[in-house]
Enzyme design. Sequence first.
Site, mmCIF file in Angstrom:
data_model
loop_
_atom_site.group_PDB
_atom_site.id
_atom_site.type_symbol
_atom_site.label_atom_id
_atom_site.label_comp_id
_atom_site.label_asym_id
_atom_site.label_seq_id
_atom_site.Cartn_x
_atom_site.Cartn_y
_atom_site.Cartn_z
ATOM 1 C CE LYS A 40 -4.348 -1.925 1.270
ATOM 2 N NZ LYS A 40 -5.586 -1.837 2.061
ATOM 3 N NE ARG A 43 -7.236 -9.084 0.060
ATOM 4 C CZ ARG A 43 -6.955 -8.234 -0.919
ATOM 5 N NH1 ARG A 43 -6.103 -7.223 -0.685
ATOM 6 N NH2 ARG A 43 -7.506 -8.354 -2.114
#
Length: 303
Positions: free
Chosen positions: A231, A272
């Site tokens: 991210k 994840r």
Amino acid sequence: MSTATRPSQGVPALYPGGLPRPARTLVMGIVNVTPDSFSDGGRWYDPGRAVAHGLALLDEGADILDVGGESTRPGAVRPSAEEELRRVLPVVRELAAAGAYVSVDTMRAEVAARAVEAGATLVNDVSGGLADPAMLPLMAQAGVPYVAMHWRGHSAGMQANAVYDDVVADVVDELRWRVEAAVHAGIAPDRIVLDPGLGFAKSPEHNWQLLGRLQEVAALGHPVLVGAARKSFLGQLLADPATGLPRPADQRDAATSAVSVLAATQGAWCVRVHDVASTADAVRVTARWGRDVTAVTPGTPLF
């Protein structure tokens, strides 16, 4: 595309409610069947390639495969329900037939229902039931585990909602409301997983605060899923000192593994990630370390 045949080595042991039962933090491998993901840019958009990628992630140590047909990067445009179904159903079907524990990443009740019929055994809803009012009743009927993420709007405008008094307290409160809504709809509490929603209506500083106080999310009494994979807050942390440009997404896996380790030490149920191999190693090391730490300091379990 022929159905793959392989042993069901990817299916972890289950709790009575259907959730995987970890001896350590679990690893969820990402299978994006999208043309516009920020991190892999359509690399697995073809269903055959997506299935092959999922099988490779199983071999690398994934416990769960998360198949998604809608990009949730900031500014993403939503596909139609028909297009999302076209993307995910053949991949879910093939991977489930191959013995994988398959999650479907969707905000649409119709997609969730069809994916469960195709073999998905978990629904990962980044909207926590807010995007589609039919989702929570469907999940109560379907009886499969459900991930509710903290969410404040669709990707196109979500960052305008990144305003908090205390981000951790506010996220915990809003997740508590989602749990109450889910239970009211008939979803069994032991089938609910919570995700603090890193990067979704969050600034980089908000993400770091949530990671540092993850145990406050876990204190709601449900397993916690952490999705930090590649991210932008990691890219900003690792920006080139000469140019100020963020580290490219495909060069953030080592940082993601570090976050996964730190999340595991705070009791995360699952992480994840895109890079399964290094994360699978990292969480195993963390679990082994944790056994020794708790043996020395009883009463302060890591898991």
